[in-house]
Scaffold this motif. Structure first.
Motif, PDB file in Angstrom:
ATOM      1  N   VAL A   1      -6.957  -2.121  -6.858  1.00 13.25           N
ATOM      2  CA  VAL A   1      -5.632  -2.174  -7.475  1.00 13.25           C
ATOM      3  C   VAL A   1      -4.635  -2.142  -6.321  1.00 13.25           C
ATOM      4  O   VAL A   1      -4.836  -1.398  -5.349  1.00 13.25           O
ATOM      5  CB  VAL A   1      -5.418  -0.978  -8.426  1.00 13.25           C
ATOM      6  CG1 VAL A   1      -3.990  -0.939  -8.950  1.00 13.25           C
ATOM      7  CG2 VAL A   1      -6.415  -1.051  -9.575  1.00 13.25           C
ATOM      8  N   PHE A   2      -3.560  -2.919  -6.400  1.00  9.50           N
ATOM      9  CA  PHE A   2      -2.763  -3.181  -5.211  1.00  9.50           C
ATOM     10  C   PHE A   2      -1.277  -2.893  -5.419  1.00  9.50           C
ATOM     11  O   PHE A   2      -0.672  -3.338  -6.401  1.00  9.50           O
ATOM     12  CB  PHE A   2      -2.967  -4.629  -4.766  1.00  9.50           C
ATOM     13  CG  PHE A   2      -4.412  -4.921  -4.435  1.00  9.50           C
ATOM     14  CD1 PHE A   2      -4.893  -4.691  -3.173  1.00  9.50           C
ATOM     15  CD2 PHE A   2      -5.282  -5.378  -5.421  1.00  9.50           C
ATOM     16  CE1 PHE A   2      -6.221  -4.925  -2.865  1.00  9.50           C
ATOM     17  CE2 PHE A   2      -6.624  -5.613  -5.134  1.00  9.50           C
ATOM     18  CZ  PHE A   2      -7.096  -5.382  -3.849  1.00  9.50           C
ATOM     19  N   LEU A   3      -0.723  -2.154  -4.464  1.00  7.60           N
ATOM     20  CA  LEU A   3       0.707  -1.850  -4.435  1.00  7.60           C
ATOM     21  C   LEU A   3       1.282  -2.413  -3.145  1.00  7.60           C
ATOM     22  O   LEU A   3       0.923  -1.983  -2.056  1.00  7.60           O
ATOM     23  CB  LEU A   3       0.938  -0.339  -4.490  1.00  7.60           C
ATOM     24  CG  LEU A   3       2.391   0.124  -4.315  1.00  7.60           C
ATOM     25  CD1 LEU A   3       3.279  -0.431  -5.414  1.00  7.60           C
ATOM     26  CD2 LEU A   3       2.471   1.649  -4.268  1.00  7.60           C
ATOM     27  N   GLN A   4       2.173  -3.391  -3.296  1.00 13.26           N
ATOM     28  CA  GLN A   4       2.767  -4.038  -2.121  1.00 13.26           C
ATOM     29  C   GLN A   4       4.214  -3.598  -1.960  1.00 13.26           C
ATOM     30  O   GLN A   4       4.959  -3.509  -2.941  1.00 13.26           O
ATOM     31  CB  GLN A   4       2.696  -5.560  -2.288  1.00 13.26           C
ATOM     32  CG  GLN A   4       3.113  -6.331  -1.054  1.00 13.26           C
ATOM     33  CD  GLN A   4       3.077  -7.829  -1.313  1.00 13.26           C
ATOM     34  OE1 GLN A   4       4.054  -8.414  -1.788  1.00 13.26           O
ATOM     35  NE2 GLN A   4       1.951  -8.458  -1.012  1.00 13.26           N
ATOM     36  N   LEU A   5       4.595  -3.318  -0.718  1.00  9.22           N
ATOM     37  CA  LEU A   5       5.971  -2.969  -0.383  1.00  9.22           C
ATOM     38  C   LEU A   5       6.564  -4.057   0.489  1.00  9.22           C
ATOM     39  O   LEU A   5       5.980  -4.437   1.508  1.00  9.22           O
ATOM     40  CB  LEU A   5       6.025  -1.633   0.371  1.00  9.22           C
ATOM     41  CG  LEU A   5       5.412  -0.402  -0.296  1.00  9.22           C
ATOM     42  CD1 LEU A   5       5.516   0.790   0.634  1.00  9.22           C
ATOM     43  CD2 LEU A   5       6.083  -0.114  -1.626  1.00  9.22           C
ATOM     44  N   THR A   6       7.712  -4.569   0.111  1.00  8.24           N
ATOM     45  CA  THR A   6       8.485  -5.469   0.957  1.00  8.24           C
ATOM     46  C   THR A   6       9.884  -4.873   1.086  1.00  8.24           C
ATOM     47  O   THR A   6      10.254  -3.955   0.348  1.00  8.24           O
ATOM     48  CB  THR A   6       8.561  -6.888   0.371  1.00  8.24           C
ATOM     49  OG1 THR A   6       9.135  -6.834  -0.949  1.00  8.24           O
ATOM     50  CG2 THR A   6       7.179  -7.521   0.290  1.00  8.24           C
ATOM     51  N   GLY A   7      10.679  -5.397   2.035  1.00  7.94           N
ATOM     52  CA  GLY A   7      11.985  -4.807   2.252  1.00  7.94           C
ATOM     53  C   GLY A   7      13.038  -5.802   2.672  1.00  7.94           C
ATOM     54  O   GLY A   7      12.742  -6.832   3.284  1.00  7.94           O
ATOM     55  N   ALA A   8      14.270  -5.483   2.349  1.00  8.02           N
ATOM     56  CA  ALA A   8      15.398  -6.310   2.776  1.00  8.02           C
ATOM     57  C   ALA A   8      15.585  -6.177   4.282  1.00  8.02           C
ATOM     58  O   ALA A   8      15.200  -5.175   4.899  1.00  8.02           O
ATOM     59  CB  ALA A   8      16.662  -5.870   2.043  1.00  8.02           C
TER      60      ALA A   8
END
Length: 542
Positions: A476-483
């Motif tokens: 199960v996958f939790l991805q974080l991206t950012g400005a």
């Protein structure tokens, strides 16, 4: 209460197995491997079956590296001296996966400075460019010579050197395989070139030019590293050696369902070794629906590994009075021990430990997303909802039905982990400025009975990314991206670093979605506030 142990020491490396069940597992697997270590030491390419034989024949050069790498040491030593005499005291390494993880360990263990660029985050790259450029030598390392991240780093540094009135030919060193596109570029640009053994795969290249060139330039005694590896190499053919015991334990445990390998450093004095071993294990074994999942924990008291029936605890450094495995010794010997152990485990698991059939998938998706979008937005799908500094995205909005807060999202993900599954946190951020994001692994692990991993994108794509796609489909996958406060152009490319970074994140999500895996992206509209908000939400979980 004390546990039964068995230790093997040879060539400067000690492997200790503790606990009756693990000892029985290791004994049974070792009997099955009788004679195999000697065949591996002799580079027998038939050990992994007929389907793997062709690949194995061109991937066993790592066995000879303690000896063969000495051949270019005089040239490397002289070049390193000339670099230092020119006042180039800041070494920057542009490389991914095997081209960066081993050098980072070697430099940190020796206590010398080495700036590693294994990111597409524009802020992290901009900070590196602003750091002592006038004293910088750039090592561009890529086995294939086509790695998009490394090619982009080369382009931006070439421009930075020229803008500062510096000839790039005086500052750029290339490490690559013979005949690669990067070698051609380097020759045409008059860059210094070190060619690596083409019969060594990237994750097995710690003792090759990929591991030695950048670290020698940074001031490491690489001859001593090879001496230690050579001492261990004398022991590898024995059925009862440390490498054989490690391989028997890993492969045997994996076949018995104990396929989550928790790494805890306990006085190894080899910073980052677990991250290197993570790539070696995940990329070598995570395929055909099987594999060993490495889980790097912050310390031996990260209690999330204690009650898991499908785990093996590996302690790097000093042994604990717990069931598990302890590996300690010289750095050169430890590299070789883990490489031998992983290759032997591959035989027991019935896989080819030298290919990486799914690594290219996310790369291809990235290129496709960039091409499809042209100059337009990379994704037109709106967020499922926005809460303060965090926007929530899901390709399957039904996954988050009823979720109204970040805490709800995290609870949904934890609840979606299957019985033998895991949660992977994947952060496409700046691993220095946004380092607090890594705290999310431990926080989430406290609220689930399953393993939680953490990886910085895109570097994990060259590591655990293979396991995510080729291993058991229980993730199960939790991805974080950012400005980004400011983006950064890539000279000669129609996209920026920020755009490339987001395309890599979306490309990986596409690969996971094609396998039907639950995946959520949290986009941090303000990175500092967003990380704090997500950590607070994780801490609020019951």
């Amino acid at each position: 209460m004390s546990v039964h142990t068995h230790s093997v020491e040879a060539g400067g490396v000690i492997v200790t197995v503790a606990g009756e069940q693990l000892l029985e597992t290791a004994r049974e697997a070792a009997a099955e491997l009788a004679g195999v270590p000697a065949r591996l030491a002799a580079k027998d390419a038939t050990l992994w079956g007929p389907e793997a034989e062709a690949e194995a024949r061109i991937r066993l050069g790592w066995i000879d590296l303690p000896r063969s790498s000495r051949e270019f040491l005089p040239e490397l030593r002289a070049f390193a001296a000339s670099v230092r005499s020119a006042g180039l005291t800041h070494v920057v390494l542009a490389g991914m996966g095997g081209s960066s993880l081993a050098p980072e360990v070697i430099a940190a263990t020796a206590g010398v400075g080495l700036t590693v660029l294994d990111t597409t985050d524009p802020g992290q790259i901009r900070n590196a460019l602003a750091d002592r450029l006038e004293h910088t030598v750039l090592v561009v390392s890529s086995k294939s010579g086509t790695t998009i991240e490394t090619d982009s780093h080369r382009r931006v540094y070439e421009a930075a050197f020229r803008n500062a009135g510096i000839d790039p030919a005086e500052r750029i060193v290339v490490v690559t395989d013979p005949g690669s596109p990067l070698e051609k570029i380097a020759r045409e640009s008059d860059y210094r070139v070190f060619l690596a053994d083409p019969n060594v795969g990237g994750r097995y290249s710690a003792l090759s030019a990929f591991g030695l060139v950048p670290t020698a330039l940074a001031g490491v005694d690489v001859a001593g590293l090879l001496d230690d590896a050579a001492a261990f190499a004398e022991t590898v053919a024995a059925d009862d050696g440390p490498g054989a015991l490690l391989g028997a334990l890993l492969g045997g445990a994996g076949r018995r369902g104990r396929d989550k390998i928790f790494f805890a450093d306990f006085g190894s004095r080899q910073p980052g070794f677990a991250d290197w071993a993570e790539q070696l294990l995940a990329e070598s074994t995570g395929k055909r629906g099987t594999g060993l999942l490495p889980v790097v924990v912050e310390s031996v008291d990260a209690a999330d590994y204690l009650d898991l029936p499908d785990r093996v605890l590996v302690t790097l450094g000093n042994p604990l009075n717990l069931e598990g495995v302890t590996v300690s010794g010289t750095l050169g010997g430890s590299f070789l021990a883990w490489e031998f152990g992983t290759a032997l485990a591959g035989r027991l698991l019935g896989i080819n430990p030298f290919d990486q059939p799914n690594v290219a998938e996310s790369k291809e998706n990235t290129a496709r997303i960039l091409d499809e979008a042209g100059s337009g937005p990379l994704t037109e799908r709106p967020p499922v909802f926005v809460e303060d500094a965090v926007a929530v995205y899901a390709d399957d909005p039904e996954l988050l039905a009823g979720a109204a807060t970040i805490r709800d999202v995290l609870a949904v993900l934890l609840g979606a982990i299957p019985e033998h599954g895991y949660l992977a946190v994947m952060a496409y951020l700046d691993r220095h400025e946004d380092a607090a994001a890594a705290l999310l692994r431990k926080s989430l692990a406290l609220h689930t009975g399953r393993p939680v991993t953490f990886g910085w994108g895109p570097r994990f794509l060259h590591s655990t990314g293979q396991y995510h796609k080729g291993g058991p489909q229980v993730g199960v996958f939790l991805q974080l991206t950012g400005a980004h406060e400011a983006d950064l152009e890539i000279p000669g490319r129609p996209f920026t670093f920020g755009r490339l970074q987001l395309a890599q994140a979306l490309g990986d999500l596409r690969a996971l979605r094609q396998r039907g895996r639950p995946a959520i992206r949290l986009h941090l509209r303000d990175r500092t506030a967003g990380i704090e908000q997500v950590l607070d939400a994780a801490n609020e979980l019951a």
